[in-house]
Design an enzyme around this catalytic site. Structure first.
Site, mmCIF file in Angstrom:
data_model
loop_
_atom_site.group_PDB
_atom_site.id
_atom_site.type_symbol
_atom_site.label_atom_id
_atom_site.label_comp_id
_atom_site.label_asym_id
_atom_site.label_seq_id
_atom_site.Cartn_x
_atom_site.Cartn_y
_atom_site.Cartn_z
ATOM 1 N N SER A 101 0.438 -0.900 -0.271
ATOM 2 C CA SER A 101 -0.400 -0.195 0.105
ATOM 3 C C SER A 101 0.452 1.558 -0.030
ATOM 4 O O SER A 101 1.259 1.318 -0.806
ATOM 5 C CB SER A 101 -1.015 -0.346 1.158
ATOM 6 O OG SER A 101 -1.748 1.118 0.536
ATOM 7 N N ASP A 158 -0.221 -3.887 -4.047
ATOM 8 C CA ASP A 158 -1.500 -2.833 -3.948
ATOM 9 C C ASP A 158 -0.758 -1.889 -3.779
ATOM 10 O O ASP A 158 -1.248 -1.612 -2.837
ATOM 11 C CB ASP A 158 -2.643 -3.553 -3.597
ATOM 12 C CG ASP A 158 -4.247 -3.805 -3.880
ATOM 13 O OD1 ASP A 158 -4.122 -3.248 -4.678
ATOM 14 O OD2 ASP A 158 -4.912 -3.027 -3.262
ATOM 15 N N HIS A 186 -7.803 -5.124 -0.312
ATOM 16 C CA HIS A 186 -6.338 -4.910 -0.078
ATOM 17 C C HIS A 186 -5.436 -5.523 0.527
ATOM 18 O O HIS A 186 -4.924 -5.853 -0.154
ATOM 19 C CB HIS A 186 -6.817 -3.479 0.652
ATOM 20 C CG HIS A 186 -5.649 -2.690 0.084
ATOM 21 N ND1 HIS A 186 -5.302 -2.447 -0.902
ATOM 22 C CD2 HIS A 186 -4.834 -1.559 1.465
ATOM 23 C CE1 HIS A 186 -4.299 -0.994 -0.558
ATOM 24 N NE2 HIS A 186 -3.770 -0.583 0.687
#
Length: 451
Positions: A158, A182, A252
């Site tokens: 992330s 991601d 996610h």
């Protein structure tokens, strides 16, 4: 002093020393910290095979204080993302343990929970550049002490993906590899390359997308970008907000669990270069000749096997689908159906494979397929498990329309070809499928010699 007294004293000192050795752990914060907000503080936790279950808090400037930090070994940095509640990531121990099980390396967990824990996401985003500058300084000290930038692998999740990119850019793209799981989308989408991760930030950049319609980044960022299940809704993840926090983070977070499975080699997910997920599901992107004998890339830790080819091809966009639970990998087949109905038929096919009491299922239902007389309809089937030595096959045809009359699909030939194993395709001839009724049969090797 008598010998036994000396040995007793030595043992006492050893026991005291061992008791004094404490393991440093990832910072555990709480929701109250997120509400108040936290200032950036970087802690580097070192793990090696010698003390894989015990972290060592590293000095940012004095590497000699850590004799177990062997700079002749490769070093992998693991960098987490935004922490809205302050709790440690659930996957942290697993990724460290599995990385060390695969290879004798230094694993450094970058703990920036102070700075990532904040109800104000924008503050956490601001801290990514500061965190990157801190890490850059540390890596430069590693360089001065003999470490090679090409032996450094950064795994960023992330916001951690963009931190990795900033570090790589600071070091002129000479870091060996960046793996982005991601990468965060909010506040980074639409920004220029210098303000986010980019494929020029390392010698090789591989990216996984699992939540492009919410928390993740939609566009390509690496030398190879993998889109699992189209990069959006991950199977098994909640579909409604009634599921609570899992609704927001499951897609996610799935990126990490997919990557973990590639490290421990639970199974392998073959990914196919394609322009879109629709083209992929339609089976229009199954040609892997450009990758030579190795075939299409396999997602995850071992993607460097395809590094040289990918660097020549340029940025490559690939797709693969997964199961809802581990093992996540699916088994791809090409299925060809030829009918002898006079009229055109539209519908969906479910195929099951059986062997030794095991069953594999593939439902081809992303859109209605068109079946035309004496014309081969090519379908892409992804089975939930791999079946060796198929003994039985079953088929079911459905139009998906409960109000219409029941139709029959008169199959002149069905052909199933495993896309990862060089083996003779399986066929069956002259089958009548009544709508919504499963028909089982024993397949035979296809008659054609060229397969």
């Amino acid at each position: 002093m008598l010998l036994w007294q000396y040995l007793a004293l030595l043992l006492l000192i050893t026991v005291h020393t061992c008791k004094a050795r404490t393991c440093d752990e990832f910072t555990d914060l709480h929701l109250s910290h997120a509400i108040i907000g936290t200032s950036l503080k970087i802690r580097l936790l070192l793990y090696t095979r010698e003390d894989g279950n015990c972290g060592t808090l590293m000095s940012h400037t004095n590497l000699s204080a850590h004799p177990q930090f062997n700079l002749s070994r490769p070093t992998t940095f693991v960098i987490h993302g935004y922490r809205p509640t302050g709790s440690p990531p659930t996957w942290l121990n697993s990724i460290r343990e599995q990385m060390l099980a695969r290879k004798d390396i230094n694993v450094i967990v970058v703990d920036w929970n102070h700075g990532a824990t904040n109800m104000n996401y924008f503050k956490a985003v601001e801290n990514t550049h500061k965190a990157a500058d801190n890490l850059t300084g540390f890596i430069k000290i590693m360089q001065e002490n003999g470490a090679s930038l090409s032996s450094i692998h950064m795994i960023g999740i992330s916001l951690g993906a963009h931190i990795s990119g900033f570090v790589g850019a600071n070091l002129n793209g000479l870091v060996g590899r960046i793996t982005a799981l991601d990468p965060a989308g909010p506040q980074f989408t639409g920004t220029p390359p210098e303000d986010r991760l980019d494929h020029t930030d390392a010698q090789f950049v591989d990216v996984l997308h699992t939540d492009i319609d919410a928390l993740g980044f939609r566009e390509t960022l690496g030398h190879i970008d993998f889109y699992a299940n189209g990069g959006t809704d991950q199977p098994g993840c909640p579909k409604t907000i009634l599921s609570g926090g899992a609704y927001f983070k499951c897609d996610h977070q799935r990126s990490v669990f997919l990557y973990l499975e590639s490290i421990n080699r639970t199974c392998a997910s073959r990914a196919f270069p394609c322009s879109s997920n629709k083209e992929f599901l339609d089976g229009n992107c199954l040609n892997c000749e450009q990758f030579g004998a190795a075939g299409c890339p396999v997602f995850g830790y071992d993607i460097t096997k395809w590094k040289d080819v990918l660097l020549k091809l340029g940025q490559t966009k690939t797709y693969f689908d997964t199961n809802s639970v581990s093992p996540f990998c699916m088994t791809p087949y090409r299925v060809e159906v030829m009918i002898w109905n006079k009229d055109l038929r539209w519908g969906f096919i479910t195929v099951k494979l059986y062997s030794n009491g095991k069953e594999a299922v593939a439902t081809i239902d992303h859109k209605a397929s068109k079946f035309k007389r004496y014309t081969s309809t090519k379908l892409f089937a992804q089975f939930d498990r791999d079946i060796q030595s198929v003994e039985k096959v079953s088929l079911k045809f459905s139009t998906g329309n409960a109000l219409s009359p029941k139709y029959k699909l008169r199959v002149l030939r069905i052909r199933l070809k495993h896309l990862e194993r060089e083996e003779r395709p399986l066929c069956r001839y002259d089958i009548i499928l009544e709508e919504n009724k499963e028909v089982a049969f024993r397949p035979v090797p296809c008659e054609e010699s060229n397969f």
